[in-house]
Design an enzyme around this catalytic site. Structure first.
Site, mmCIF file in Angstrom:
data_model
loop_
_atom_site.group_PDB
_atom_site.id
_atom_site.type_symbol
_atom_site.label_atom_id
_atom_site.label_comp_id
_atom_site.label_asym_id
_atom_site.label_seq_id
_atom_site.Cartn_x
_atom_site.Cartn_y
_atom_site.Cartn_z
ATOM 1 N N VAL A 64 4.979 -0.870 0.450
ATOM 2 C CA VAL A 64 5.025 -0.299 -0.889
ATOM 3 C C VAL A 64 3.763 -0.728 -1.633
ATOM 4 C CG1 VAL A 64 6.356 -0.114 -3.020
ATOM 5 C CG2 VAL A 64 7.553 -0.379 -0.840
ATOM 6 N N ASP A 70 23.073 0.772 2.052
ATOM 7 C CA ASP A 70 22.283 -0.447 2.304
ATOM 8 C C ASP A 70 22.224 -1.255 1.012
ATOM 9 O OD1 ASP A 70 20.769 -2.314 3.673
ATOM 10 O OD2 ASP A 70 18.890 -1.214 3.466
ATOM 11 N N GLU A 105 8.485 6.377 -9.531
ATOM 12 C CA GLU A 105 8.268 5.538 -10.701
ATOM 13 C C GLU A 105 8.143 4.072 -10.262
ATOM 14 O OE1 GLU A 105 10.914 4.116 -14.593
ATOM 15 O OE2 GLU A 105 11.721 5.573 -13.180
ATOM 16 N N LYS A 158 7.990 -4.509 8.079
ATOM 17 C CA LYS A 158 7.854 -4.030 9.441
ATOM 18 C C LYS A 158 7.886 -2.503 9.499
ATOM 19 C CE LYS A 158 11.171 -4.934 12.526
ATOM 20 N NZ LYS A 158 11.429 -3.711 13.293
ATOM 21 N N THR A 173 4.726 -5.672 1.951
ATOM 22 C CA THR A 173 4.481 -5.162 3.294
ATOM 23 C C THR A 173 5.633 -5.580 4.193
ATOM 24 O OG1 THR A 173 3.340 -7.111 4.125
ATOM 25 C CG2 THR A 173 1.998 -5.499 2.984
ATOM 26 N N ASN A 193 18.217 -4.806 -2.416
ATOM 27 C CA ASN A 193 17.863 -3.461 -2.847
ATOM 28 C C ASN A 193 18.292 -3.170 -4.278
ATOM 29 O OD1 ASN A 193 16.447 -2.703 -0.557
ATOM 30 N ND2 ASN A 193 18.323 -2.127 0.533
ATOM 31 N N ASP A 245 15.650 1.768 -2.739
ATOM 32 C CA ASP A 245 15.758 1.900 -1.281
ATOM 33 C C ASP A 245 16.940 2.791 -0.875
ATOM 34 O OD1 ASP A 245 15.155 1.524 1.336
ATOM 35 O OD2 ASP A 245 15.538 -0.632 1.387
HETATM 36 N N1 LIG Z 1 9.772 1.782 -7.331
HETATM 37 C C1 LIG Z 1 9.443 0.514 -7.102
HETATM 38 N N2 LIG Z 1 8.863 -0.227 -8.074
HETATM 39 C C2 LIG Z 1 8.527 -1.506 -7.856
HETATM 40 N N3 LIG Z 1 8.738 -2.163 -6.693
HETATM 41 C C3 LIG Z 1 9.309 -1.484 -5.689
HETATM 42 C C4 LIG Z 1 9.692 -0.125 -5.831
HETATM 43 N N4 LIG Z 1 10.241 0.293 -4.674
HETATM 44 C C5 LIG Z 1 10.201 -0.758 -3.845
HETATM 45 N N5 LIG Z 1 9.646 -1.836 -4.439
HETATM 46 C C6 LIG Z 1 9.417 -3.159 -3.847
HETATM 47 O O1 LIG Z 1 9.182 -3.019 -2.465
HETATM 48 C C7 LIG Z 1 10.206 -3.668 -1.712
HETATM 49 C C8 LIG Z 1 10.586 -2.814 -0.515
HETATM 50 O O2 LIG Z 1 11.083 -1.564 -0.941
HETATM 51 P P1 LIG Z 1 12.331 -0.906 -0.254
HETATM 52 O O3 LIG Z 1 13.500 -1.811 -0.333
HETATM 53 O O4 LIG Z 1 12.467 0.464 -0.812
HETATM 54 O O5 LIG Z 1 11.784 -0.783 1.237
HETATM 55 P P2 LIG Z 1 12.341 -1.373 2.591
HETATM 56 O O6 LIG Z 1 13.327 -2.462 2.398
HETATM 57 O O7 LIG Z 1 11.170 -1.606 3.461
HETATM 58 O O8 LIG Z 1 13.085 -0.125 3.020
HETATM 59 P P3 LIG Z 1 13.468 0.367 4.435
HETATM 60 O O9 LIG Z 1 14.010 -0.825 5.149
HETATM 61 O O10 LIG Z 1 14.453 1.437 4.171
HETATM 62 O O11 LIG Z 1 12.173 0.850 4.999
HETATM 63 C C9 LIG Z 1 11.358 -3.879 -2.680
HETATM 64 O O12 LIG Z 1 12.094 -5.013 -2.380
HETATM 65 C C10 LIG Z 1 10.648 -4.037 -4.003
HETATM 66 O O13 LIG Z 1 10.232 -5.372 -4.153
HETATM 67 MG MG LIG Z 2 14.856 -2.648 0.971
#
Ligand SMILES: Nc1ncnc2c1ncn2[C@@H]1O[C@H](COP(=O)(O)OP(=O)(O)OP(=O)(O)O)[C@@H](O)[C@H]1O
Ligand SMILES: [Mg+2]
Length: 266
Positions: free
Chosen positions: A66, A192, A148, A62, A60, A197, A209
């Protein structure tokens, strides 16, 4: 299953998930993630068969959350939900405007977030087609992306940041080959790219990401690319000496094997 039954099952699942989302502003966060529009979007995606149940929280944040979900056969999926309320839509605009794939974005908050999610899906699609190790994109709608799941037995693969690599040279070589495919074949700059990521699955890098990613024609693409390279170089210097120019030149020397870059549409 009837529509009513489906909806009430989805609501029960989401209720359970709401409880799992921890944090001080528990209720506030939950109502922001699963606002009415998002609930309907999830309903449409499950109705179309893209996923069956939502099971747990992977992360979770801000701006996005996911979740682990399952398809009808019980295969794991990752569902990324962007929060419309707390998105930094001004920052997002810098990574959208100038990308010829998104000429007519609706410039309100919701429009920007929806474009952001569509962009991540399109980028994942291009990267996947180019043979870059990324989560395979499955579907997207509004602020929700289904892809996936990268992990095992319902446990997400760790970020590069929290792993000590046993074979850092091999890992780095493989990572650079993937970034090169992204650059030369998919015609994309991640924008990024960092240890946050990149996930580590079976000792190999998986790039995630891709929402910030832009096509090379984007006016800031070279600036973003230079920053990506600098991030990688900085991080791997903890393991061995790395030369910025060498890495930069390796990735950008596309040559014949990589010359199949697509046009910037789609
Ligand atoms: N396809 C995936 N499978 C498993 N874990 C994932 C997957 N996508 C994301 N995660 C987990 O969720 C976390 C956050 O995902 P992601 O980096 O895409 O989002 P974010 O950093 O919040 O992106 P943004 O800042 O662009 O909103 C990742 O660090 C990873 O731990
Ligand atoms: Mg990220």
């Amino acid at each position: 299953m009837s529509i009513d039954k489906k909806l009430s099952r989805l609501e029960r699942e989401l209720d359970a998930l709401r409880k799992k989302i921890k944090g001080v502003e528990d209720l506030k966060v939950a109502s922001e993630v699963f606002d009415r529009a998002t609930l309907l979007t999830l309903y449409e995606l499950t109705n179309k068969g893209y996923f069956d149940v939502m099971q747990g929280v992977i992360k979770t944040g801000k701006e996005s959350n996911v979740f682990l979900a399952r398809d009808r056969e019980g295969n794991p999926l990752a569902i990324k939900i962007h929060r419309v309320a707390t998105s930094d839509f001004k920052a997002m605009t810098k990574y959208i405007e100038g990308d010829p794939r998104f000429p007519r974005m609706r410039r309100n908050r919701r429009g920007i977030v929806y474009t952001w999610v569509r962009k991540e899906f399109k980028n994942l699609e291009r990267a996947h087609l180019a043979g870059v190790r990324v989560p395979k994109p499955i579907a997207f709608r509004n602020n929700v992306l289904v892809m996936e799941f990268i992990g095992e037995d319902g446990v997400a693969a760790p970020m590069l940041k929290s792993v000590t690599l046993s074979r850092p040279e091999d890992f780095f070589r493989d990572l650079l080959a993937n970034v090169k495919k992204l650059y030369c074949r998919a015609n994309l700059v991640h924008a990024d790219l960092s240890e946050y990521n990149i996930l580590v699955k079976d000792g190999l890098p998986v790039i995630i990401d891709l929402s910030s990613g832009v096509v090379k024609e984007h006016p800031h693409a070279q600036e973003f690319f230079a920053r990506d390279v600098a991030n990688l170089v900085r991080y791997f210097r903890r393991y061995f000496s790395v030369d910025y120019d060498e890495v930069y030149n390796y990735i950008t020397s596309c040559g014949d094997d990589y010359g199949v870059s697509e046009d910037s549409q789609g």
